[in-house]
Enzyme design. Structure first.
Site, PDB file in Angstrom:
ATOM      1  CG  HIS A  42      -5.587  -8.164   3.121  1.00  0.00           C
ATOM      2  ND1 HIS A  42      -4.510  -8.810   2.561  1.00  0.00           N
ATOM      3  CD2 HIS A  42      -5.324  -6.837   3.017  1.00  0.00           C
ATOM      4  CE1 HIS A  42      -3.627  -7.902   2.133  1.00  0.00           C
ATOM      5  NE2 HIS A  42      -4.107  -6.714   2.395  1.00  0.00           N
TER       6      HIS A  42
ATOM      7  CG  ASN B 143       2.616  -1.354   3.667  1.00  0.00           C
ATOM      8  OD1 ASN B 143       2.544  -0.448   2.834  1.00  0.00           O
ATOM      9  ND2 ASN B 143       1.717  -2.303   3.762  1.00  0.00           N
TER      10      ASN B 143
ATOM     11  CB  THR C 268      -0.922  -0.010   1.230  1.00  0.00           C
ATOM     12  OG1 THR C 268      -1.815  -1.112   1.095  1.00  0.00           O
ATOM     13  CG2 THR C 268      -1.719   1.276   1.343  1.00  0.00           C
TER      14      THR C 268
ATOM     15  CG  ASP D 211      -2.918   0.369  -2.872  1.00  0.00           C
ATOM     16  OD1 ASP D 211      -3.788  -0.282  -3.483  1.00  0.00           O
ATOM     17  OD2 ASP D 211      -2.740   0.252  -1.645  1.00  0.00           O
ATOM     18  CG  HIS D 212      -1.450  -3.221  -3.671  1.00  0.00           C
ATOM     19  ND1 HIS D 212      -2.494  -4.069  -3.396  1.00  0.00           N
ATOM     20  CD2 HIS D 212      -1.352  -2.401  -2.590  1.00  0.00           C
ATOM     21  CE1 HIS D 212      -2.988  -3.789  -2.206  1.00  0.00           C
ATOM     22  NE2 HIS D 212      -2.323  -2.768  -1.697  1.00  0.00           N
TER      23      HIS D 212
ATOM     24  CE  LYS E  18      -5.345  -0.264   3.948  1.00  0.00           C
ATOM     25  NZ  LYS E  18      -4.574  -1.209   3.102  1.00  0.00           N
ATOM     26  CG  ASP E  19      -1.787   5.920   9.022  1.00  0.00           C
ATOM     27  OD1 ASP E  19      -1.244   5.180   8.192  1.00  0.00           O
ATOM     28  OD2 ASP E  19      -1.757   5.686  10.253  1.00  0.00           O
ATOM     29  NE  ARG E  20      -0.288   0.813   4.594  1.00  0.00           N
ATOM     30  CZ  ARG E  20      -1.021   0.215   5.549  1.00  0.00           C
ATOM     31  NH1 ARG E  20      -1.122   0.784   6.736  1.00  0.00           N
ATOM     32  NH2 ARG E  20      -1.637  -0.925   5.330  1.00  0.00           N
TER      33      ARG E  20
HETATM   34 ZN   LIG Z   1      -3.047  -1.420  -0.400  1.00  0.00          ZN
END
Ligand SMILES: [Zn+2]
Length: 537
Positions: free
Chosen positions: A287, A91, A70, A328-329, A152-154
């Site tokens: 997931h 990550n 991500t 992102d992937h 998500k923060d990232r």
């Molecule tokens: Zn991701």
């Protein structure tokens, strides 16, 4: 989403859109939305995704690098650079030089903050080494605003970089920010209250479409996990994990984005604004249940509707906007269902390949003085314990390379020296060698001492008690993602030639008249997108 939008409803501004260029660039990343999923569901989309797919569609987009996670993926989308330049190699990575006892560094943290760890971290953009599109827009037009909203923060951090105007992401209880020097818009508290109210209420199962009904087939999962395939995403009151792995999460993220557009009057200033949105639920669904069951079908059906509702809000405000969408992937289904579908090599990883297990074994075999020997969170950057003496480290590296290279689940192992000596490729991403993919993920000082590449169709999850499927590999099911450009009223074509997510930033820059010098970023402007005037290469 619909309910929230009505609740948040602000004044309507019903005027016709102004001519090009757009005043609001909306960039959406759908976490783990592989090109395989896009291709499969494209004929079934009828709402927002169908509108976006009527624009210019690059169906063979690539997150070209090796470690398809991500944080690296989001770092490519609005910088135009591969992780080798953005510095976001994973990550997490290992930094044995840092003072704290936890040597794992989270990609979007400031590890120098006292009392933090890679799990209980302070969110920060400091690891991102290159500017984002929003930062460049602000340099040219100081009145331009950049806003990021994400599950998500990232994702929010990597799409907005340094000093955005607003940045909001879900922390498990509410949408929060790392920005301390800007006032929170009133919309955030209102959305948080509505989300808390929704989360406290039980949600029943979703109704499957006829297509989703065809996907319902229970599959037994090895490694201790529960069967998947026939879930309908029902949720008990207060179950934050189930909330995260359901379409209501994306609906809430989009509702917050819509509320910020209204309150901040995005797209109505003198300069173009940027709104970066990352929708995380598809990733959590993937997931938790894999990609080919009824659960993912329900998620993508709802995503189509949620994005449709969001676009209707933008239309109703009379904004001159554009939307770009990517991922992102990619992702991969559970190996148990893959095998039923004829992918005979699909399997789960041998737990002996993990850094901790392998390190322990080699430390004992080589009679080294102790310690973990090897460090690594995922496949594949791996680090040698630097507290060992130089001769011991060399001995351990040699033994680790031999052990990994002879394992039947391992495709290749590369040393940092080998990777660093390889130029970052400039050819079409589908033709990159495995080593070239690893090179695009490599950054000296952050990447590991060696890199382990698992064979195709090996899922790196052995214990399935939490998650059953994942991404992160060098293989195209994890690298290939859709890249869409759409503006209201515009019709585009589907482009087969391969492109890269690094191409999105220079393309958007061209659309709004922001010069990006050729060669200053890894990506290239995409001439097929209407309104683009690519500089000559
Ligand atoms: Zn991701």
């Amino acid at each position: 989403m619909r309910k929230l939008i009505i609740a948040m409803s602000a004044a309507l501004f019903g005027t016709a859109a102004a001519p090009a260029p757009p005043k609001l660039l909306v960039v959406i990343s759908v976490d783990q939305f592989s090109a395989n999923l896009f291709d499969e569901y494209r004929p079934h989309f009828t709402q927002g995704m169908a509108r976006l797919a009527s624009g210019t569609v690059f169906r063979n987009g690539y997150q070209s690098h090796a470690l398809t996670e991500t944080c690296p993926g989001h770092s490519t989308i609005l910088t135009g650079d591969h992780p080798s330049r953005t510095g976001i190699v994973g990550n997490t990575w290992i930094d044995q030089s840092i003072g704290r006892s936890d040597k794992t560094v989270y990609c979007a943290e400031d590890e120098t903050q006292p009392g933090t760890s890679s799990i209980a971290y302070k969110v920060s953009p400091k690891h991102l080494l290159v500017p984002t599109l929003g930062e460049l827009m602000k340099r040219k037009w100081p009145a331009s605003r950049t806003v990021a909203v994400s599950g998500k923060d990232r994702a929010a951090v990597m799409m907005s970089g340094q000093h955005p105007d607003q940045r909001w992401y879900w922390t498990g209880k509410k949408y929060d920010t790392d920005l301390t020097d800007v006032a929170a818009p009133a919309a955030v508290a209102k959305v948080n209250a509505l989300v808390a109210q929704g989360l406290a209420t039980e949600r029943g199962p979703l109704d499957p479409t006829p297509y989703c009904q065809t996907k319902a087939r229970e599959v037994a999962i090895s490694g201790g996990g529960k069967p998947v395939g026939t879930g309908r995403l029902a949720r008990r009151a207060g179950d934050a994990n189930a909330f995260r792995a359901s379409p209501e999460f994306d609906g809430d993220t989009l509702a917050l984005a819509a509320a910020l557009i209204d309150e901040m009057k995005l797209g109505r200033g003198t300069a173009p604004d940027l709104l970066a949105i990352s929708l995380s639920a598809t990733d959590y669904v993937g997931h938790s249940y894999g990609t080919e069951g009824e659960e993912m079908c329900l998620q993508l059906t709802e995503l189509d509707r949620e994005i449709g509702d969001f676009l209707k809000v933008l239309d109703s405000r009379g904004l001159n906007y554009s939307v770009s969408l990517t991922a992102d992937h990619g992702g991969k289904d559970v190996p148990e269902r893959d095998r039923l579908a004829g992918v005979t090599d699909a399997t789960r990883i041998d737990p002996a390949l993990g850094a901790a297990a392998m390190g322990k074994k080699l430390v004992a075999e080589l009679k080294l003085p102790g310690g973990p020997g090897l460090l690594g969170e995922n496949f594949g950057d791996m680090w040698i314990d630097r507290r060992l003496r130089a001769t011991e480290r060399a001995q351990l590296l040699k033994a680790a390379l031999a052990a990994y290279r002879t394992h039947p689940q391992v495709e290749a192992v590369f040393t940092a020296r080998q990777i660093a000596a390889t130029p970052v490729p400039r050819t079409r991403p589908e033709n990159w060698s495995v080593l070239q993919r690893v090179r695009a993920s490599y950054r000296e000082g952050r990447s590991g001492d060696f890199y382990v590449v698992l064979k195709r169709d090996v899922t790196p999850i052995a214990d399935t008690s939490r998650y059953v499927a994942t991404h992160g590999s060098v293989w195209d099911y994890d690298r290939r993602v859709p890249i869409l450009f759409w503006r209201p009223g515009a019709r585009g074509a589907t482009v087969e030639r391969s492109t890269e997510t690094t191409d999105i930033m220079p393309t958007l820059a061209s659309i709004i008249g922001l010069p990006v010098q050729a060669g200053s970023v890894d990506g290239h402007c995409l001439a097929e997108v209407p309104g683009v005037a690519c500089p000559s290469r």
